[in-house]
Every structure is written in C-alpha cells, then in structure tokens.
Design a protein around this motif. Structure first.
Motif, PDB file in Angstrom:
ATOM      1  N   ILE A 119       0.837  -1.204   0.000  1.00 51.84           N
ATOM      2  CA  ILE A 119       0.000   0.000   0.000  1.00 51.84           C
ATOM      3  C   ILE A 119       0.869   1.251   0.000  1.00 51.84           C
ATOM      4  CG2 ILE A 119      -1.637   1.331   1.402  1.00 51.84           C
ATOM      5  CD1 ILE A 119      -2.772  -1.332   2.316  1.00 51.84           C
ATOM      6  N   TYR A 120       1.958   1.191   0.784  1.00 51.64           N
ATOM      7  CA  TYR A 120       2.853   2.355   0.859  1.00 51.64           C
ATOM      8  C   TYR A 120       3.490   2.640  -0.499  1.00 51.64           C
ATOM      9  CZ  TYR A 120       6.499   5.339   2.759  1.00 51.64           C
ATOM     10  OH  TYR A 120       7.315   6.384   3.010  1.00 51.64           O
ATOM     11  N   ALA A 121       3.921   1.563  -1.178  1.00 53.14           N
ATOM     12  CA  ALA A 121       4.563   1.747  -2.480  1.00 53.14           C
ATOM     13  C   ALA A 121       3.585   2.355  -3.481  1.00 53.14           C
ATOM     14  CB  ALA A 121       5.091   0.411  -3.000  1.00 53.14           C
ATOM     15  N   PHE A 122       2.345   1.835  -3.517  1.00 52.90           N
ATOM     16  CA  PHE A 122       1.388   2.383  -4.476  1.00 52.90           C
ATOM     17  C   PHE A 122       0.975   3.801  -4.107  1.00 52.90           C
ATOM     18  CE2 PHE A 122       0.807  -2.075  -5.615  1.00 52.90           C
ATOM     19  CZ  PHE A 122       1.015  -1.938  -6.966  1.00 52.90           C
ATOM     20  N   TYR A 123       0.931   4.096  -2.792  1.00 50.68           N
ATOM     21  CA  TYR A 123       0.629   5.466  -2.356  1.00 50.68           C
ATOM     22  C   TYR A 123       1.693   6.433  -2.877  1.00 50.68           C
ATOM     23  CZ  TYR A 123       0.246   9.406   0.829  1.00 50.68           C
ATOM     24  OH  TYR A 123       0.156  10.652   1.343  1.00 50.68           O
ATOM     25  N   ILE A 124       2.965   6.032  -2.718  1.00 52.13           N
ATOM     26  CA  ILE A 124       4.051   6.901  -3.192  1.00 52.13           C
ATOM     27  C   ILE A 124       3.979   7.063  -4.700  1.00 52.13           C
ATOM     28  CG2 ILE A 124       6.541   7.009  -3.487  1.00 52.13           C
ATOM     29  CD1 ILE A 124       6.806   5.855  -0.772  1.00 52.13           C
ATOM     30  N   GLN A 125       3.647   5.957  -5.395  1.00 52.31           N
ATOM     31  CA  GLN A 125       3.583   6.019  -6.856  1.00 52.31           C
ATOM     32  C   GLN A 125       2.498   6.995  -7.325  1.00 52.31           C
ATOM     33  OE1 GLN A 125       5.281   4.058  -9.414  1.00 52.31           O
ATOM     34  NE2 GLN A 125       4.308   5.690 -10.526  1.00 52.31           N
ATOM     35  N   ILE A 126       1.319   6.892  -6.718  1.00 55.14           N
ATOM     36  CA  ILE A 126       0.191   7.682  -7.223  1.00 55.14           C
ATOM     37  C   ILE A 126       0.270   9.121  -6.751  1.00 55.14           C
ATOM     38  CG2 ILE A 126      -2.324   7.856  -7.121  1.00 55.14           C
ATOM     39  CD1 ILE A 126      -2.316   4.805  -7.023  1.00 55.14           C
ATOM     40  N   HIS A 127       0.789   9.341  -5.528  1.00 57.25           N
ATOM     41  CA  HIS A 127       0.876  10.702  -5.008  1.00 57.25           C
ATOM     42  C   HIS A 127       2.193  11.372  -5.355  1.00 57.25           C
ATOM     43  CE1 HIS A 127      -2.637  10.898  -2.151  1.00 57.25           C
ATOM     44  NE2 HIS A 127      -2.761   9.745  -2.768  1.00 57.25           N
ATOM     45  N   GLY A 128       2.843  10.905  -6.453  1.00 54.07           N
ATOM     46  CA  GLY A 128       4.147  11.461  -6.800  1.00 54.07           C
ATOM     47  C   GLY A 128       4.139  12.949  -7.029  1.00 54.07           C
ATOM     48  N   GLU A 129       3.009  13.488  -7.539  1.00 52.42           N
ATOM     49  CA  GLU A 129       3.060  14.906  -7.889  1.00 52.42           C
ATOM     50  C   GLU A 129       2.565  15.821  -6.779  1.00 52.42           C
ATOM     51  OE1 GLU A 129       1.198  12.806 -10.074  1.00 52.42           O
ATOM     52  OE2 GLU A 129      -0.804  13.658 -10.298  1.00 52.42           O
ATOM     53  N   ILE A 130       1.994  15.273  -5.688  1.00 51.64           N
ATOM     54  CA  ILE A 130       1.581  16.184  -4.621  1.00 51.64           C
ATOM     55  C   ILE A 130       2.342  15.974  -3.328  1.00 51.64           C
ATOM     56  CG2 ILE A 130      -0.736  16.658  -5.473  1.00 51.64           C
ATOM     57  CD1 ILE A 130      -1.741  14.549  -3.621  1.00 51.64           C
ATOM     58  N   SER A 131       3.171  14.947  -3.244  1.00 55.84           N
ATOM     59  CA  SER A 131       3.926  14.733  -2.008  1.00 55.84           C
ATOM     60  C   SER A 131       5.269  14.139  -2.380  1.00 55.84           C
ATOM     61  CB  SER A 131       3.151  13.785  -1.083  1.00 55.84           C
ATOM     62  OG  SER A 131       3.000  12.542  -1.698  1.00 55.84           O
ATOM     63  N   PRO A 132       6.235  14.100  -1.431  1.00 59.98           N
ATOM     64  CA  PRO A 132       7.523  13.512  -1.763  1.00 59.98           C
ATOM     65  C   PRO A 132       7.385  12.081  -2.235  1.00 59.98           C
ATOM     66  CG  PRO A 132       7.402  14.098   0.549  1.00 59.98           C
ATOM     67  CD  PRO A 132       6.278  14.730  -0.130  1.00 59.98           C
ATOM     68  N   GLY A 133       8.198  11.720  -3.203  1.00 61.66           N
ATOM     69  CA  GLY A 133       8.144  10.362  -3.740  1.00 61.66           C
ATOM     70  C   GLY A 133       7.960  10.414  -5.227  1.00 61.66           C
ATOM     71  N   GLY A 134       7.807   9.253  -5.820  1.00 59.57           N
ATOM     72  CA  GLY A 134       7.659   9.183  -7.265  1.00 59.57           C
ATOM     73  C   GLY A 134       8.003   7.800  -7.750  1.00 59.57           C
ATOM     74  N   GLY A 135       8.290   7.709  -9.035  1.00 57.03           N
ATOM     75  CA  GLY A 135       8.494   6.410  -9.642  1.00 57.03           C
ATOM     76  C   GLY A 135       9.673   5.647  -9.096  1.00 57.03           C
ATOM     77  N   PHE A 136      10.825   6.321  -8.950  1.00 55.73           N
ATOM     78  CA  PHE A 136      12.022   5.634  -8.479  1.00 55.73           C
ATOM     79  C   PHE A 136      11.794   5.029  -7.107  1.00 55.73           C
ATOM     80  CE2 PHE A 136      14.159   8.267 -11.622  1.00 55.73           C
ATOM     81  CZ  PHE A 136      15.034   7.366 -12.157  1.00 55.73           C
ATOM     82  N   GLN A 137      11.265   5.860  -6.194  1.00 55.83           N
ATOM     83  CA  GLN A 137      11.091   5.400  -4.813  1.00 55.83           C
ATOM     84  C   GLN A 137      10.078   4.274  -4.753  1.00 55.83           C
ATOM     85  OE1 GLN A 137      11.154   8.519  -5.841  1.00 55.83           O
ATOM     86  NE2 GLN A 137      12.098   9.876  -4.355  1.00 55.83           N
TER      87      GLN A 137
END
Lengths: 337, 114
Positions: free
Chosen positions: A213-231
């Motif tokens: 869940i954490y990984a998909f959260y980071i993937q989808i919220h890449g443009e509004i919070s820290p994180g993105g594809g690499f992470q």
C-alpha cells in the motif's frame, strides 16, 4: 574559550546541532571504512553511512532525496552487495577468470570518453554555473502556474528536466540487461535454501500488504507529495526481495520468470518514450506534456503521472531481476549456500 | 485537606499530560541506555541480540507513546502511533532472523561448547 567553541553570532537551533552531529558521525564512519579489511563490515558501514545521509537530507528539507537514499542505498544496495559477496566466493573457488583483450580495449575507450566528458561539468560550488543563476529561480517562480502541481521537485524532475530522467531510466534498464548478459545461464533457478520458518512467513503476511500500500501510495501521489516512480519502484522491489528471502526464491520465480521481468523493464522504458513520441505526434516538442490535454496544466499532470508509472515499472522490474539473478544457480557452477 | 484541595485546583489536565509524557520519555531513555550498556557488556552474539531487542521493542515504543501523548489526538499523534505499530511488528522479526541465521551458520552460543 567558550566563545571559540560557541561563537555568539551563530544561530543555535536544534537542526544546526543535529546537522553538525551527523556530519561528524559521517566523518568518523568514513575514517573507519577506509581502515576495515573485512568486506562484510565494509558493507554494513556503507549501510550505516547512507542511513545517516538520508537523515541529513531530511534535515535539509529534501524528503524526496532522503526517501531515495534510504530505499535504494540503505536497503537494496546492501542486499545486492551481500549477495555479490557470495558470487565472489564462488568465483574464487572456480578460478575461471578469462582475460579478453577486446573487452579490455572497449572498456578503456568507454571509460576515457566518460572521464573526458566530466571535464565539461561545472565545478563544485562554481557560482557561474547555470544552476546557481537564473534556472532554479525560474523553476521556483513558474512551476506553480506552468505545471500546476504542488511538488516543485516532481515538476522539475519529470517535466522541465524530463529528458534527464529518461536518460536515468534507460541507464537503469541497460544496467539490468548487462547483468542479465553476464549472469544468465540456461536452466537457471533461484537457490536460497534458507529454513522455511512459520514465524517469518506469518509476520510477512502482516507486513507485505502494508509495504505494498505504501509503495502504491508513493507512486500515485508522486506529484503532490515527496516520492515518485524511483522510490515506489524500489520499495515494491524490496517487498519482493523480502518475500524471496523468506520463502525460498523458487517461489518467486514461479510468478516472475526472468524473461517476463526483462520484458517488463523494457515496457516501462517504452511507456516513457511513448509519451514523448505522443507529444511529438500532437505537434509539439519531445516530452512536451501540455499538448496531451486541452488544458495545459491537465496535460502536464497526465504526462507526469504516465511517465512516473513507466519509471516505477522499469525500476521495480530491474531491481527484482538483478536480485533473482544474484540469488540464482545455473548448471555451470555447483553452488551451495 | 485544604492544602490538597488547593493543589488539586492548580493541577490542570495539560500539566498531567505533560508529567505523563515526560516521565514516559525518561523511562524510555533509561531503557535505551540500559540496552546499550547491555550490548557492550554481554559476552555473546545471542545475548547481545537480546539486549538490543530491549531497545527496539520496548524503549522506542515507550518513547513514541510519550510523543503521541504530547502531540494529542491529531494527525501527528496518529502517525507516531502507526510508526509504533510498524516498529513493534518489524523489530522482533529482524532480531529473530539475525539470531536464526546465526544458528543456521552454526555459531555456537557461549558456554555451550562440548
């Protein structure tokens, strides 16, 4: 004496003290690191080093970099280097190092090209470098209404500097393919003969959904919070590495075959390139996402989301793939763990 | 009785919460120091893991509870509680797997040599 240690004109808050403490700790770790002779000690010192580095990045208000550092360097690099130690031991036993003159020649040429090209980089701390002049000010001022997403870092990474990120993703995919060419043999199978433990497996059932869940959260919220594809890709891959270590790797190889992972990493890269070609087709420049929709900002959001997905897919596939290759056994060697 | 009543009037909920969180924080710090002394002093890998797991599974959750009490019922407090739960799941797992792999690599506990 006290004035020398604590000068009065400095600003004393807790962050300054923490930063200086961690920097001194980094210095000590690197001194110890230079004098260690045991490779396993060196790996754990590196892990400790990058963990402290990630805390430092967090203190310097860059959570994106800190997340990447802790996911990639502290977690995945340690697994890779530990499993490569095993391979080094095997290679020492077999003693089958062939020296190829052609490969040596090609690598020398490539390395000299790379070293030559570093001469064109701006010097460290050079105040006439473009980064320190108009560019960062332009990004900070215009990211809000040109791109329209809250995270300026995501807009710089994916939109303004999209071509650089394409280069990074392709480097990752090429590295994965190179390791595939080096280590792949026919009838290769993962070989992690660890004891199957009921405690570990039942705890994994609790942890794995949380990490996913954490990984998909980071993937989808890449443009509004820290994180993105690499992470997100590296966190998802670390999940599968965890699963592969706990239940022996054969289980993992049933779901992800080597060819499937290899193709998936290339598909991720092709999604990225395809976004650029789509914008070319719509009459703009390469990777100009604003043409993808009628509104400029909507198009930018869509483009950034799509390329982040591509980056996430290829990073996940490459990391899982490298882990499986490192932990596998072919017919050539008689490996024993 | 009058003195006790006056003291009770002066103690508010906020100060009680402060006292509780600070005392939990110092208790957690005490446990951390204990476990680090244990990690230095214990003779063996397995006993060292035992001392370290005291810090992981008892001291840090207690510190996190004290922080959650200090933050109160808002987003930060919920985050700290969530971190505590993850910590409680993961840290016994890691110490268990270190000890298990040490046994797997046949590292003999001290005082058990035959």
């Amino acid at each position: 004496m006290i004035d020398i240690i604590f000068p009065k004109n400095l600003n004393y808050n807790i962050e300054n003290f923490l930063e200086s403490f961690f920097l001194i700790l980094l210095l000590f770790i690197s001194i110890i690191f230079t004098f260690t002779k045991d490779l396993i000690h060196a790996i754990f010192l590196l892990v400790f080093f990058s963990f402290i580095l990630s805390i430092l990045y967090l203190l310097m208000n860059s959570p994106d970099v800190s997340m990447t550092e802790s996911a990639v360097n502290a977690c995945i690099t340690s697994v890779f280097s530990l499993s490569s130690l095993v391979i080094i031991d095997k290679a020492k036993k077999i003693n089958s190092t062939k020296f190829s003159k052609m490969a040596f020649f090609l690598i020398t040429i490539l390395a000299s090209i790379f070293i030559y090209s570093t001469a064109f980089m701006p010097l460290y701390g050079d105040f006439s470098a473009p980064v320190h002049n108009h560019i960062s000010a332009y990004y900070l001022a215009n990211s809000g209404y040109e791109i329209g997403i809250p995270s300026t870092i995501a807009s710089i990474l994916a939109s303004y500097r999209g071509f650089d990120t394409l280069g990074e993703t392709s480097v990752i995919v090429i590295a994965g393919l190179c390791i595939f060419m080096l280590l792949y043999e026919e009838n290769i199978l993962p070989n992690l003969n660890l004891t199957k433990d009921i405690y570990l497996i039942s705890m994994a059932k609790i942890i794995i959904p949380i990490i996913a869940i954490y990984a998909f959260y980071i993937q989808i919220h890449g443009e509004i919070s820290p994180g993105g594809g690499f992470q997100a890709g590296s966190i998802l891959a670390s999940l599968f590495i965890f699963y592969g270590i706990i239940t022996s790797g054969n289980h993992l190889e049933k779901y992800f075959s080597f060819n499937w992972l290899k193709n998936t990493s290339i598909i991720g890269l092709l999604i990225y390139i395809g976004t650029g070609i789509a914008s070319l087709y719509l009459g703009g420049e390469f990777l100009d996402y604003s043409l993808l929709s009628e509104l400029d900002q909507e198009g930018e959001k869509l483009g950034i989301f799509v390329i982040e997905t591509g980056v996430g897919i290829s990073v996940f596939a490459v990391i899982t793939f490298i882990f499986l290759l490192f932990a596998s056994e072919g017919e050539k060697y008689d490996r024993e763990f | 009785m009058d003195i006790i009543n006056e003291i009770l009037k002066q103690i508010s909920i906020d100060s009680l919460i402060d006292i509780l969180s600070w005392s939990l924080l110092f208790y957690g710090l005490f446990l951390l120091i204990t476990s680090s002394i244990g990690m230095l002093r214990m003779p063996d890998l397995y006993t060292k893991i035992h001392a370290a797991s005291l810090a992981e599974s008892l001291a840090i959750p207690i510190i996190m509870i004290s922080l959650a009490i200090k933050y109160g019922a808002n987003l930060n407090g919920a985050k700290v509680i969530l971190l505590m739960i993850i910590m409680l799941i993961i840290s016994p797992l890691s110490s268990y797997s270190i000890a298990g792999s040490a046994l797997y690599c046949s590292i003999v506990p001290k005082g058990n040599r035959k």
